[in-house]
Design a protein around this motif. Structure first.
Motif, PDB file in Angstrom:
ATOM      1  N   SER A   7       0.851  -1.184   0.000  1.00  0.00           N
ATOM      2  CA  SER A   7       0.000   0.000   0.000  1.00  0.00           C
ATOM      3  C   SER A   7       0.888   1.236   0.000  1.00  0.00           C
ATOM      4  CB  SER A   7      -0.903   0.005   1.240  1.00  0.00           C
ATOM      5  OG  SER A   7      -0.124   0.210   2.401  1.00  0.00           O
ATOM      6  N   VAL A   8       0.295   2.368  -0.260  1.00  0.00           N
ATOM      7  CA  VAL A   8       1.048   3.627  -0.259  1.00  0.00           C
ATOM      8  C   VAL A   8       1.643   3.877   1.126  1.00  0.00           C
ATOM      9  CG1 VAL A   8       0.852   6.119  -0.586  1.00  0.00           C
ATOM     10  CG2 VAL A   8      -0.317   4.576  -2.143  1.00  0.00           C
ATOM     11  N   GLN A   9       0.908   3.546   2.162  1.00  0.00           N
ATOM     12  CA  GLN A   9       1.392   3.705   3.537  1.00  0.00           C
ATOM     13  C   GLN A   9       2.618   2.827   3.780  1.00  0.00           C
ATOM     14  OE1 GLN A   9       0.340   5.806   6.031  1.00  0.00           O
ATOM     15  NE2 GLN A   9       2.077   5.038   7.193  1.00  0.00           N
ATOM     16  N   GLN A  10       2.584   1.586   3.304  1.00  0.00           N
ATOM     17  CA  GLN A  10       3.718   0.687   3.479  1.00  0.00           C
ATOM     18  C   GLN A  10       4.945   1.174   2.708  1.00  0.00           C
ATOM     19  OE1 GLN A  10       1.521  -2.766   2.162  1.00  0.00           O
ATOM     20  NE2 GLN A  10       1.753  -3.731   4.179  1.00  0.00           N
ATOM     21  N   VAL A  11       4.736   1.716   1.517  1.00  0.00           N
ATOM     22  CA  VAL A  11       5.841   2.270   0.737  1.00  0.00           C
ATOM     23  C   VAL A  11       6.461   3.446   1.482  1.00  0.00           C
ATOM     24  CG1 VAL A  11       6.496   3.419  -1.415  1.00  0.00           C
ATOM     25  CG2 VAL A  11       4.906   1.491  -1.468  1.00  0.00           C
ATOM     26  N   ALA A  12       5.623   4.296   2.060  1.00  0.00           N
ATOM     27  CA  ALA A  12       6.124   5.452   2.813  1.00  0.00           C
ATOM     28  C   ALA A  12       6.969   4.987   4.001  1.00  0.00           C
ATOM     29  CB  ALA A  12       4.954   6.308   3.285  1.00  0.00           C
ATOM     30  N   GLU A  13       6.504   3.965   4.707  1.00  0.00           N
ATOM     31  CA  GLU A  13       7.259   3.445   5.844  1.00  0.00           C
ATOM     32  C   GLU A  13       8.584   2.843   5.387  1.00  0.00           C
ATOM     33  OE1 GLU A  13       4.657   0.729   7.837  1.00  0.00           O
ATOM     34  OE2 GLU A  13       3.262   2.314   8.407  1.00  0.00           O
ATOM     35  N   LEU A  14       8.552   2.133   4.266  1.00  0.00           N
ATOM     36  CA  LEU A  14       9.759   1.508   3.730  1.00  0.00           C
ATOM     37  C   LEU A  14      10.788   2.558   3.327  1.00  0.00           C
ATOM     38  CD1 LEU A  14      10.783  -1.356   3.082  1.00  0.00           C
ATOM     39  CD2 LEU A  14       9.863  -1.065   0.801  1.00  0.00           C
ATOM     40  N   LEU A  15      10.329   3.660   2.741  1.00  0.00           N
ATOM     41  CA  LEU A  15      11.233   4.729   2.310  1.00  0.00           C
ATOM     42  C   LEU A  15      11.569   5.703   3.435  1.00  0.00           C
ATOM     43  CD1 LEU A  15       9.706   5.578  -1.194  1.00  0.00           C
ATOM     44  CD2 LEU A  15      11.760   4.238  -0.699  1.00  0.00           C
ATOM     45  N   GLY A  16      10.846   5.627   4.531  1.00  0.00           N
ATOM     46  CA  GLY A  16      11.094   6.540   5.643  1.00  0.00           C
ATOM     47  C   GLY A  16      10.581   7.944   5.378  1.00  0.00           C
ATOM     48  N   THR A  17       9.462   8.047   4.655  1.00  0.00           N
ATOM     49  CA  THR A  17       8.889   9.343   4.308  1.00  0.00           C
ATOM     50  C   THR A  17       7.435   9.401   4.753  1.00  0.00           C
ATOM     51  OG1 THR A  17       8.087   8.620   2.145  1.00  0.00           O
ATOM     52  CG2 THR A  17      10.335   9.454   2.241  1.00  0.00           C
ATOM     53  N   THR A  18       6.804  10.515   4.458  1.00  0.00           N
ATOM     54  CA  THR A  18       5.371  10.618   4.690  1.00  0.00           C
ATOM     55  C   THR A  18       4.638   9.994   3.503  1.00  0.00           C
ATOM     56  OG1 THR A  18       5.197  12.757   3.599  1.00  0.00           O
ATOM     57  CG2 THR A  18       5.668  12.780   5.975  1.00  0.00           C
ATOM     58  N   VAL A  19       3.352   9.820   3.616  1.00  0.00           N
ATOM     59  CA  VAL A  19       2.535   9.226   2.556  1.00  0.00           C
ATOM     60  C   VAL A  19       2.521  10.119   1.316  1.00  0.00           C
ATOM     61  CG1 VAL A  19       0.199   8.454   1.985  1.00  0.00           C
ATOM     62  CG2 VAL A  19       1.126   8.030   4.241  1.00  0.00           C
ATOM     63  N   ARG A  20       2.751  11.379   1.513  1.00  0.00           N
ATOM     64  CA  ARG A  20       2.698  12.334   0.401  1.00  0.00           C
ATOM     65  C   ARG A  20       3.715  12.016  -0.707  1.00  0.00           C
ATOM     66  NH1 ARG A  20       3.275  18.857   1.104  1.00  0.00           N
ATOM     67  NH2 ARG A  20       2.838  19.364  -1.064  1.00  0.00           N
ATOM     68  N   PHE A  21       4.912  11.575  -0.311  1.00  0.00           N
ATOM     69  CA  PHE A  21       5.960  11.303  -1.304  1.00  0.00           C
ATOM     70  C   PHE A  21       5.590  10.152  -2.242  1.00  0.00           C
ATOM     71  CE2 PHE A  21      10.071   9.334  -2.501  1.00  0.00           C
ATOM     72  CZ  PHE A  21      10.487  10.322  -3.373  1.00  0.00           C
ATOM     73  N   PRO A  22       5.210   8.960  -1.739  1.00  0.00           N
ATOM     74  CA  PRO A  22       4.828   7.900  -2.677  1.00  0.00           C
ATOM     75  C   PRO A  22       3.591   8.247  -3.509  1.00  0.00           C
ATOM     76  CG  PRO A  22       4.846   7.060  -0.421  1.00  0.00           C
ATOM     77  CD  PRO A  22       5.260   8.482  -0.376  1.00  0.00           C
ATOM     78  N   ARG A  23       2.672   9.007  -2.934  1.00  0.00           N
ATOM     79  CA  ARG A  23       1.506   9.445  -3.715  1.00  0.00           C
ATOM     80  C   ARG A  23       1.952  10.331  -4.884  1.00  0.00           C
ATOM     81  NH1 ARG A  23      -3.442   8.353  -1.320  1.00  0.00           N
ATOM     82  NH2 ARG A  23      -3.354   7.977   0.910  1.00  0.00           N
ATOM     83  N   ARG A  24       2.934  11.193  -4.640  1.00  0.00           N
ATOM     84  CA  ARG A  24       3.442  12.050  -5.703  1.00  0.00           C
ATOM     85  C   ARG A  24       4.166  11.225  -6.765  1.00  0.00           C
ATOM     86  NH1 ARG A  24       7.505  15.774  -3.622  1.00  0.00           N
ATOM     87  NH2 ARG A  24       9.043  14.792  -4.928  1.00  0.00           N
ATOM     88  N   LEU A  25       4.918  10.212  -6.346  1.00  0.00           N
ATOM     89  CA  LEU A  25       5.591   9.326  -7.298  1.00  0.00           C
ATOM     90  C   LEU A  25       4.575   8.647  -8.214  1.00  0.00           C
ATOM     91  CD1 LEU A  25       8.251   7.537  -5.055  1.00  0.00           C
ATOM     92  CD2 LEU A  25       8.622   9.402  -6.678  1.00  0.00           C
ATOM     93  N   LYS A  35      -3.464  -0.551 -10.057  1.00  0.00           N
ATOM     94  CA  LYS A  35      -4.760  -0.103  -9.528  1.00  0.00           C
ATOM     95  C   LYS A  35      -5.593  -1.350  -9.244  1.00  0.00           C
ATOM     96  CE  LYS A  35      -6.714   3.477  -9.846  1.00  0.00           C
ATOM     97  NZ  LYS A  35      -7.126   4.635  -9.128  1.00  0.00           N
ATOM     98  N   VAL A  36      -6.047  -1.491  -8.015  1.00  0.00           N
ATOM     99  CA  VAL A  36      -6.923  -2.581  -7.615  1.00  0.00           C
ATOM    100  C   VAL A  36      -8.205  -1.919  -7.144  1.00  0.00           C
ATOM    101  CG1 VAL A  36      -7.214  -4.594  -6.136  1.00  0.00           C
ATOM    102  CG2 VAL A  36      -4.928  -3.944  -6.912  1.00  0.00           C
ATOM    103  N   GLY A  37      -9.157  -1.786  -8.070  1.00  0.00           N
ATOM    104  CA  GLY A  37     -10.360  -1.018  -7.753  1.00  0.00           C
ATOM    105  C   GLY A  37      -9.962   0.434  -7.548  1.00  0.00           C
ATOM    106  N   ARG A  38     -10.288   0.961  -6.369  1.00  0.00           N
ATOM    107  CA  ARG A  38      -9.919   2.340  -6.037  1.00  0.00           C
ATOM    108  C   ARG A  38      -8.539   2.438  -5.405  1.00  0.00           C
ATOM    109  NH1 ARG A  38     -14.492   4.591  -2.227  1.00  0.00           N
ATOM    110  NH2 ARG A  38     -12.707   5.916  -1.825  1.00  0.00           N
ATOM    111  N   HIS A  39      -7.987   1.302  -5.050  1.00  0.00           N
ATOM    112  CA  HIS A  39      -6.733   1.277  -4.305  1.00  0.00           C
ATOM    113  C   HIS A  39      -5.521   1.258  -5.226  1.00  0.00           C
ATOM    114  CE1 HIS A  39      -9.108   0.499  -0.722  1.00  0.00           C
ATOM    115  NE2 HIS A  39      -9.756  -0.423  -1.430  1.00  0.00           N
ATOM    116  N   VAL A  40      -4.450   1.867  -4.758  1.00  0.00           N
ATOM    117  CA  VAL A  40      -3.183   1.874  -5.489  1.00  0.00           C
ATOM    118  C   VAL A  40      -2.216   0.983  -4.717  1.00  0.00           C
ATOM    119  CG1 VAL A  40      -1.219   3.304  -6.183  1.00  0.00           C
ATOM    120  CG2 VAL A  40      -3.537   4.190  -6.397  1.00  0.00           C
ATOM    121  N   ARG A  41      -1.582   0.070  -5.431  1.00  0.00           N
ATOM    122  CA  ARG A  41      -0.587  -0.811  -4.828  1.00  0.00           C
ATOM    123  C   ARG A  41       0.694  -0.718  -5.641  1.00  0.00           C
ATOM    124  NH1 ARG A  41      -3.598  -0.324  -1.241  1.00  0.00           N
ATOM    125  NH2 ARG A  41      -4.937  -1.892  -0.322  1.00  0.00           N
ATOM    126  N   VAL A  42       1.824  -0.811  -4.945  1.00  0.00           N
ATOM    127  CA  VAL A  42       3.138  -0.703  -5.590  1.00  0.00           C
ATOM    128  C   VAL A  42       3.880  -2.015  -5.361  1.00  0.00           C
ATOM    129  CG1 VAL A  42       5.307   0.586  -5.633  1.00  0.00           C
ATOM    130  CG2 VAL A  42       3.167   1.776  -5.141  1.00  0.00           C
TER     131      VAL A  42
END
Length: 69
Positions: A7-25, A35-42
């Motif tokens: 999830s975007v939250q997990q990516v943010a934790e992995l990168l050590g950033t806020t959720v905003r950075f992976p969302r911008r990526l 895209k899984v329905g409305r959800h974004v997965r990386v």
């Protein structure tokens, strides 16, 4: 074996950033996402590839540094 989708939250934790950075990526299409329905997965491999592609290797100094007295 299939790549683990994060999830975007997990990516943010992995990168050590806020959720905003992976969302911008994702918004700027700078990282692979699914895209899984409305959800974004990386995919986990996409995060590793992003980090590898943006890693800057150190450069040896051209001349030795002088000691400060």
């Amino acid at each position: 074996m299939a790549d683990r989708l994060l999830s975007v939250q997990q990516v943010a934790e992995l990168l050590g950033t806020t959720v905003r950075f992976p969302r911008r990526l994702v918004e700027e299409r700078r990282i692979t996402f699914v895209k899984v329905g409305r959800h974004v997965r990386v995919p986990e491999s996409a995060v590793a590839a992003f980090v590898e592609a943006n890693t800057v290797q150190p450069v040896a100094p051209l001349r030795p540094l002088r000691a400060v007295a």
